[in-house]
Write an enzyme that holds these catalytic residues in place. Structure first.
Site, PDB file in Angstrom:
ATOM      1  N   ASP A 161      38.650   2.173 -11.341  1.00  0.00           N
ATOM      2  CA  ASP A 161      37.401   2.524 -10.658  1.00  0.00           C
ATOM      3  C   ASP A 161      36.533   1.293 -10.457  1.00  0.00           C
ATOM      4  O   ASP A 161      35.893   1.138  -9.423  1.00  0.00           O
ATOM      5  CB  ASP A 161      36.625   3.591 -11.428  1.00  0.00           C
ATOM      6  N   ARG A 168      35.068  -0.226  -2.135  1.00  0.00           N
ATOM      7  CA  ARG A 168      34.492   0.820  -1.270  1.00  0.00           C
ATOM      8  C   ARG A 168      33.080   0.451  -0.853  1.00  0.00           C
ATOM      9  O   ARG A 168      32.660   0.711   0.269  1.00  0.00           O
ATOM     10  CB  ARG A 168      34.459   2.161  -2.021  1.00  0.00           C
ATOM     11  N   SER A 183      36.328   8.854  -8.460  1.00  0.00           N
ATOM     12  CA  SER A 183      35.541   7.788  -9.082  1.00  0.00           C
ATOM     13  C   SER A 183      34.685   8.347 -10.218  1.00  0.00           C
ATOM     14  O   SER A 183      34.692   7.821 -11.338  1.00  0.00           O
ATOM     15  CB  SER A 183      34.654   7.132  -8.008  1.00  0.00           C
ATOM     16  N   LYS A 187      35.764   8.376 -14.641  1.00  0.00           N
ATOM     17  CA  LYS A 187      34.881   7.774 -15.661  1.00  0.00           C
ATOM     18  C   LYS A 187      34.477   8.824 -16.694  1.00  0.00           C
ATOM     19  O   LYS A 187      34.467   8.584 -17.890  1.00  0.00           O
ATOM     20  CB  LYS A 187      33.604   7.219 -15.011  1.00  0.00           C
TER      21      LYS A 187
HETATM   22  N1  URA Z   1      29.033   7.458  -8.249  1.00  0.00           N
HETATM   23  C1  URA Z   1      30.246   7.029  -8.671  1.00  0.00           C
HETATM   24  O1  URA Z   1      30.443   6.720  -9.836  1.00  0.00           O
HETATM   25  N2  URA Z   1      31.223   6.960  -7.776  1.00  0.00           N
HETATM   26  C2  URA Z   1      31.060   7.288  -6.473  1.00  0.00           C
HETATM   27  O2  URA Z   1      31.995   7.197  -5.732  1.00  0.00           O
HETATM   28  C3  URA Z   1      29.795   7.744  -6.053  1.00  0.00           C
HETATM   29  C4  URA Z   1      28.783   7.815  -6.966  1.00  0.00           C
END
Ligand code: URA
Length: 414
Positions: A161, A168, A183, A187
């Protein structure tokens, strides 16, 4: 496997297999798959989307790119929240210490700014010395002593990520439902939580522009969370004007200090409490009392110290990070604020240097906007609608036309 073939397969809207997704994520994380190939693949995902099964495989592959936190037997409930990103959304910095005032553990893994939206990690780093890179062992020790840590994705936790997020951010591939789900959830799943609340934003300053899109995103994230055994709830929150009265890293931390000391803007305080009560065992009245009586503030100070930050700077961040140019943007007429467009304000903050335009850009902690008037507030002609904090006059001139567009004042007949 042949990477160009996988990119083409997604470009044609076909479903990738679990092995193909794992191959892409593993290769990208180790550096074997180039950024330009992963960017092309992310753009193909942006246009063609992913099925629910693909999204789950992507989430799992990203989570498994690093380690999943493990806790000692009998440890307290692990809780967290995550936002899909907004303008002036500083809730994490208040919420994490607030939740840790109760018997919960708050193992928070956050991200940096993404597109026009700010990031918790960048805000934390505006506190001199604050270290978002503590390793897993130290993070667990900290949980045991103060019940909370706030860190970023790392080589240990969710490295996929960390890399994909940065890519991104600068390739126009942020607002993809599948990529956002993977994403965020990778996490959160790496945190091995019991309870998670999602703050899914919709409106001009959010990645999801409509309530319906936000609802779909919330449903997709909840599904992935449930499959992995986490109790997930969500709020859908509007993001048509910035949250609170500040946008920009150090400016937002200063506003968090106000909230943690029992003050701060009503909308931000309300959102913190709305989110906290979803995952905390404490009642709203107790959570609110912890904001008022200094308990949450003291917890935040312990957190800052624990992660090498200079807590003595917290009440004077405005001096530590002072932009050379601070100028009010004045109302051209009297009336009531009808619009304070979050997207345009986010763009202004990015352009003055509060966000990144390329992956290697460094953030200017001092810049941004403060004293932002809220929709519905009355202003007089010539009154300040907001203060712009900029590095130089040239940048200020660049963003003034945007500010003209961002604000609308309606006439009031009183
Ligand atoms: N927060 C994140 O951690 N990832 C995203 O893609 C968008 C918001």
């Amino acid at each position: 496997m042949h990477v160009p073939t996988l990119i083409e397969k997604k470009r044609e809207g076909q479903e990738l297999t679990q092995e193909e997704i794992e191959y892409l994520i593993t290769g990208f994380t180790s550096g074997e798959i180039a950024d330009y190939q992963m960017s092309a693949w992310a753009m193909a995902v942006f246009f063609k989307g992913m099925t629910a099964v693909e999204t789950q495989h992507l989430t799992t592959a990203m989570m498994e790119s690093g380690s999943v936190l493990e806790y000692p037997e009998g440890s307290p409930r692990k809780v967290d929240k995550h936002s899909t990103g907004g303008i002036g959304d500083k809730t994490s910095l208040v919420l994490a210490p607030l939740l840790a005032c109760d018997e919960n553990w708050v193992p928070m893994i956050s991200g940096r700014g993404l597109g026009i939206t700010g990031g918790t990690l960048d805000k934390l780093e505006s506190i001199p010395g604050f270290n978002i890179h503590i390793d897993e062992r130290r993070a667990l020790t900290q949980l045991k002593s103060i019940g909370v840590f706030m860190i970023g994705q790392s080589a240990d936790i969710c490295p996929a990520d960390k890399k994909l997020y940065a890519l991104r951010d600068v390739t126009g591939t942020v607002p993809s439902q599948a990529l956002i789900v993977a994403s965020i959830m990778s996490k959160k799943l790496a945190e091995n939580l019991d309870r998670l609340v999602l703050d899914v934003k919709f409106g001009s300053g959010a990645f999801m522009k409509t309530r319906k899109e936000a609802q779909q995103l919330a449903a997709a994230m909840t599904k992935v969370g449930k499959l992995m055994g986490v109790q997930v709830s969500h709020l859908l929150s509007p993001m048509n004007e910035p949250l609170g009265r500040t946008v920009g890293n150090a400016l937002e931390v200063a506003e968090c200090v106000e909230i943690l000391q029992g003050g701060g803007p009503a909308d931000a305080v309300k959102l913190v409490l709305d989110l906290a009560e979803q995952v905390s065992t404490a009642k709203r009245s107790q959570l609110s009392a912890w904001l008022q009586d200094g308990t949450a503030w003291r917890k935040f100070i312990s957190l800052v110290y624990a992660q090498d930050g200079d807590a003595s700077s917290l009440e004077k961040l405005g001096e530590v990070h002072r932009a050379p140019v601070i100028q009010p943007f004045l109302a051209k007429s009297a009336g009531t604020i009808k619009k304070m467009d979050a997207e345009t304000i986010g763009r202004v903050s990015l352009l003055v240097g509060g966000g990144r335009q390329t992956a290697n850009d460094t953030i200017d902690f001092a810049v941004g906007l403060s004293g932002i008037k809220k929709v519905g507030e009355r202003v007089e002609k010539g009154e300040s609608l907001l203060l712009v904090h900029a590095r130089d006059d040239q940048t200020l001139r660049l963003i003034l036309p945007l500010l003209e567009k961002a604000v609308e004042i309606g006439l009031t007949h009183d």
